[in-house]
Design an enzyme around this catalytic site. Structure first.
Site, mmCIF file in Angstrom:
data_model
loop_
_atom_site.group_PDB
_atom_site.id
_atom_site.type_symbol
_atom_site.label_atom_id
_atom_site.label_comp_id
_atom_site.label_asym_id
_atom_site.label_seq_id
_atom_site.Cartn_x
_atom_site.Cartn_y
_atom_site.Cartn_z
ATOM 1 N N ASP A 157 3.945 1.693 -20.187
ATOM 2 C CA ASP A 157 5.353 1.249 -20.837
ATOM 3 C C ASP A 157 4.981 -0.370 -20.864
ATOM 4 O OD1 ASP A 157 8.257 1.515 -21.320
ATOM 5 O OD2 ASP A 157 8.272 -0.118 -19.906
ATOM 6 N N TYR A 190 7.162 -8.550 -22.564
ATOM 7 C CA TYR A 190 6.212 -8.773 -21.298
ATOM 8 C C TYR A 190 4.932 -9.822 -21.853
ATOM 9 C CZ TYR A 190 9.011 -4.492 -19.938
ATOM 10 O OH TYR A 190 10.000 -3.702 -19.502
ATOM 11 N N LYS A 196 8.791 -2.182 -26.672
ATOM 12 C CA LYS A 196 10.201 -2.685 -27.141
ATOM 13 C C LYS A 196 10.437 -3.842 -28.118
ATOM 14 C CE LYS A 196 10.518 -0.969 -22.297
ATOM 15 N NZ LYS A 196 9.492 -1.527 -21.749
ATOM 16 N N HIS A 199 15.363 -2.970 -26.882
ATOM 17 C CA HIS A 199 14.878 -3.235 -25.268
ATOM 18 C C HIS A 199 16.326 -3.258 -24.863
ATOM 19 C CE1 HIS A 199 12.198 -5.419 -22.685
ATOM 20 N NE2 HIS A 199 12.808 -4.785 -21.998
ATOM 21 N N LEU A 251 11.587 1.845 -7.664
ATOM 22 C CA LEU A 251 11.163 1.140 -6.376
ATOM 23 C C LEU A 251 11.938 0.050 -5.908
ATOM 24 C CD1 LEU A 251 7.670 1.610 -6.767
ATOM 25 C CD2 LEU A 251 8.980 3.180 -5.706
ATOM 26 N N ILE A 295 8.771 5.268 -14.397
ATOM 27 C CA ILE A 295 7.622 4.301 -14.975
ATOM 28 C C ILE A 295 7.440 3.389 -13.766
ATOM 29 C CG2 ILE A 295 7.425 4.655 -17.552
ATOM 30 C CD1 ILE A 295 9.545 2.469 -17.590
ATOM 31 N N SER A 321 2.657 -1.233 -10.432
ATOM 32 C CA SER A 321 2.260 -1.856 -9.245
ATOM 33 C C SER A 321 1.124 -2.805 -9.974
ATOM 34 C CB SER A 321 1.804 -0.806 -8.222
ATOM 35 O OG SER A 321 0.997 -1.797 -7.158
ATOM 36 N N ARG A 330 -1.481 1.088 -4.648
ATOM 37 C CA ARG A 330 -0.166 1.633 -4.850
ATOM 38 C C ARG A 330 -0.216 2.259 -6.128
ATOM 39 N NH1 ARG A 330 3.463 -3.615 -3.248
ATOM 40 N NH2 ARG A 330 3.904 -2.830 -1.127
ATOM 41 N N ASN A 344 1.391 5.947 -6.150
ATOM 42 C CA ASN A 344 2.479 6.254 -7.324
ATOM 43 C C ASN A 344 2.047 7.424 -8.127
ATOM 44 O OD1 ASN A 344 3.753 4.297 -5.732
ATOM 45 N ND2 ASN A 344 3.601 2.636 -7.512
HETATM 46 P P1 NAP Z 1 9.495 -0.840 -9.785
HETATM 47 O O1 NAP Z 1 8.306 -0.258 -10.670
HETATM 48 O O2 NAP Z 1 10.808 -0.080 -9.338
HETATM 49 O O3 NAP Z 1 8.963 -1.841 -8.801
HETATM 50 C C1 NAP Z 1 7.725 -2.802 -8.588
HETATM 51 C C2 NAP Z 1 7.601 -3.417 -7.457
HETATM 52 O O4 NAP Z 1 7.387 -2.515 -6.211
HETATM 53 C C3 NAP Z 1 6.487 -4.203 -7.398
HETATM 54 O O5 NAP Z 1 6.832 -5.531 -6.628
HETATM 55 C C4 NAP Z 1 5.355 -3.669 -6.635
HETATM 56 O O6 NAP Z 1 4.479 -4.442 -6.050
HETATM 57 C C5 NAP Z 1 6.226 -2.639 -5.713
HETATM 58 N N1 NAP Z 1 5.578 -1.309 -5.519
HETATM 59 C C6 NAP Z 1 4.789 -0.532 -6.317
HETATM 60 N N2 NAP Z 1 4.439 0.525 -5.843
HETATM 61 C C7 NAP Z 1 4.997 0.363 -4.486
HETATM 62 C C8 NAP Z 1 5.059 1.383 -3.384
HETATM 63 N N3 NAP Z 1 4.657 2.443 -3.508
HETATM 64 N N4 NAP Z 1 5.634 1.142 -2.142
HETATM 65 C C9 NAP Z 1 6.066 -0.079 -2.057
HETATM 66 N N5 NAP Z 1 6.308 -0.977 -3.141
HETATM 67 C C10 NAP Z 1 5.536 -0.665 -4.322
HETATM 68 O O7 NAP Z 1 10.156 -2.166 -10.698
HETATM 69 P P2 NAP Z 1 10.000 -2.592 -12.351
HETATM 70 O O8 NAP Z 1 8.614 -3.106 -12.324
HETATM 71 O O9 NAP Z 1 11.145 -3.420 -12.427
HETATM 72 O O10 NAP Z 1 10.388 -1.255 -13.014
HETATM 73 C C11 NAP Z 1 9.230 -0.468 -13.401
HETATM 74 C C12 NAP Z 1 8.824 -0.750 -14.893
HETATM 75 O O11 NAP Z 1 9.989 -0.167 -15.806
HETATM 76 C C13 NAP Z 1 8.529 -2.093 -15.256
HETATM 77 O O12 NAP Z 1 7.291 -2.571 -15.183
HETATM 78 C C14 NAP Z 1 8.853 -1.997 -17.070
HETATM 79 O O13 NAP Z 1 7.712 -1.373 -17.421
HETATM 80 C C15 NAP Z 1 10.257 -1.230 -17.086
HETATM 81 N N6 NAP Z 1 11.281 -1.772 -16.978
HETATM 82 C C16 NAP Z 1 12.154 -1.916 -18.003
HETATM 83 C C17 NAP Z 1 13.322 -2.721 -18.279
HETATM 84 C C18 NAP Z 1 14.285 -2.570 -19.450
HETATM 85 O O14 NAP Z 1 15.247 -3.429 -19.343
HETATM 86 N N7 NAP Z 1 13.986 -1.722 -20.291
HETATM 87 C C19 NAP Z 1 13.788 -3.436 -17.140
HETATM 88 C C20 NAP Z 1 12.902 -3.654 -15.939
HETATM 89 C C21 NAP Z 1 11.803 -2.825 -16.067
HETATM 90 P P3 NAP Z 1 2.839 -4.389 -6.386
HETATM 91 O O15 NAP Z 1 2.936 -4.806 -7.964
HETATM 92 O O16 NAP Z 1 2.589 -5.984 -5.573
HETATM 93 O O17 NAP Z 1 2.223 -3.400 -5.815
#
Ligand code: NAP
Length: 262
Positions: A49, A54, A79, A110, A192, A229, A232, A237, A241
């Site tokens: 994704d 980004y 997006k 987006h 997460l 999605i 990390s 991780r 995951n």
């Molecule tokens: P997330 O995946 O919920 O969390 C990422 C965070 O959690 C990072 O700080 C990561 O740290 C940590 N982490 C990863 N695996 C872990 C585990 N097993 N245990 C504990 N902590 C862990 O948050 P996100 O990046 O916001 O969301 C995921 C994806 O969704 C994004 O990357 C993006 O592709 C998409 N997204 C889309 C939108 C939208 O508006 N459409 C908005 C936000 C996100 P480290 O990296 O340091 O390991």
């Protein structure tokens, strides 16, 4: 770990199958993005994704190419930033050039453009781009049900996917049902970040299965049929995951997690 061919998928229109577990890439750019996506593809993720916003489509494209995994085995989402409404064509062309691919598997708006009419005009452009084969499927992100209905009413075409913030603490069965009733696959982001990974119920369930709280959260999405999605940048991780197909949650555990937000 499951071989890629065994990964569960969800069905999108036109016989497109989307792996239910993907790899998020927000807030990683440059070398970190390249290395994280290479690691993810090595581990077995087949769904990446990204987004114009980004600033890492180049690195994603390079990682895909260098991985040696055939392009057709990888599901790539990107997006359109809503401020590019009116410049959809040039935006998808730029994404395809950066990703070094002739098509994406899913192209999303987006978030809804601020003016409603722009949303419909943009949605029509996405449909046209899909019909030309530059995106196999098209959808939206951060749309509520009223906004989904406006697109469906105007074009008689539902978005294939709606990517929204989701997790056990945000679980909204009504919103899930409203998306499904319209034939829209719900994809959850920030699984997460939106969860208290020290929550005692979650920790207890994780212990019972010999897995981590993060793995339970991701498995909870899969058991609900919600695409997820996690992002990390940490190799251990990234691996952890992805390793969520060796256990499943009981009905009672799933219900306890559904109640985390209440
Ligand atoms: P997330 O995946 O919920 O969390 C990422 C965070 O959690 C990072 O700080 C990561 O740290 C940590 N982490 C990863 N695996 C872990 C585990 N097993 N245990 C504990 N902590 C862990 O948050 P996100 O990046 O916001 O969301 C995921 C994806 O969704 C994004 O990357 C993006 O592709 C998409 N997204 C889309 C939108 C939208 O508006 N459409 C908005 C936000 C996100 P480290 O990296 O340091 O390991």
């Amino acid at each position: 770990m499951s071989p890629p061919s065994d990964q569960p998928t969800v069905q999108l229109p036109s016989e497109v199958r989307m792996p239910i577990l993907g790899f998020g890439t927000w807030q990683i750019t440059g070398r970190r993005a390249y290395e994280a996506v290479r690691e993810a593809l090595d581990v077995g993720y087949r769904h990446i994704d990204t987004a114009t916003m980004y600033g890492n489509e180049d690195e994603v494209g390079r990682a895909v190419r260098d991985s040696g995994v055939p392009r057709e085995d990888i599901f790539i989402t990107t997006k359109l930033p809503p401020e590019r409404a009116g410049r959809e064509r040039e935006t998808i062309q730029a994404s395809l050039a950066a990703l070094d691919t002739g098509y994406v598997d899913l192209w999303l708006i987006h978030w809804p453009p601020s003016a409603d009419p722009a949303s419909i005009a943009t949605w029509r452009e996405l449909l046209a781009v899909r019909d030309e084969g530059l995106a196999r499927t098209v959808g939206v992100s951060n749309y509520d049900t009223i906004q989904l209905d406006a697109l469906i009413e105007a074009t008689e075409e539902a978005p294939a996917v709606n990517q929204v913030r989701w997790g056990p603490a945000l679980h909204d069965p009504q919103q899930l049902a409203e998306n499904r009733d319209r034939g829209v696959v719900l994809e959850g982001y920030s699984p997460l970040k939106t969860t208290d990974l020290r929550d005692p119920v979650l920790v207890g369930i994780a212990k019972a299965h010999g897995v981590t709280p993060g793995q339970v959260v991701l498995r909870w999405h899969v058991d609900h049929g919600i695409v997820v999605i996690p992002k990390s940048a940490t190799p251990a991780r990234i691996r952890e995951n992805f390793d969520i197909f060796g256990f499943s949650l009981s009905e009672s555990e799933r219900r306890q997690l559904d109640a985390m937000g209440r």
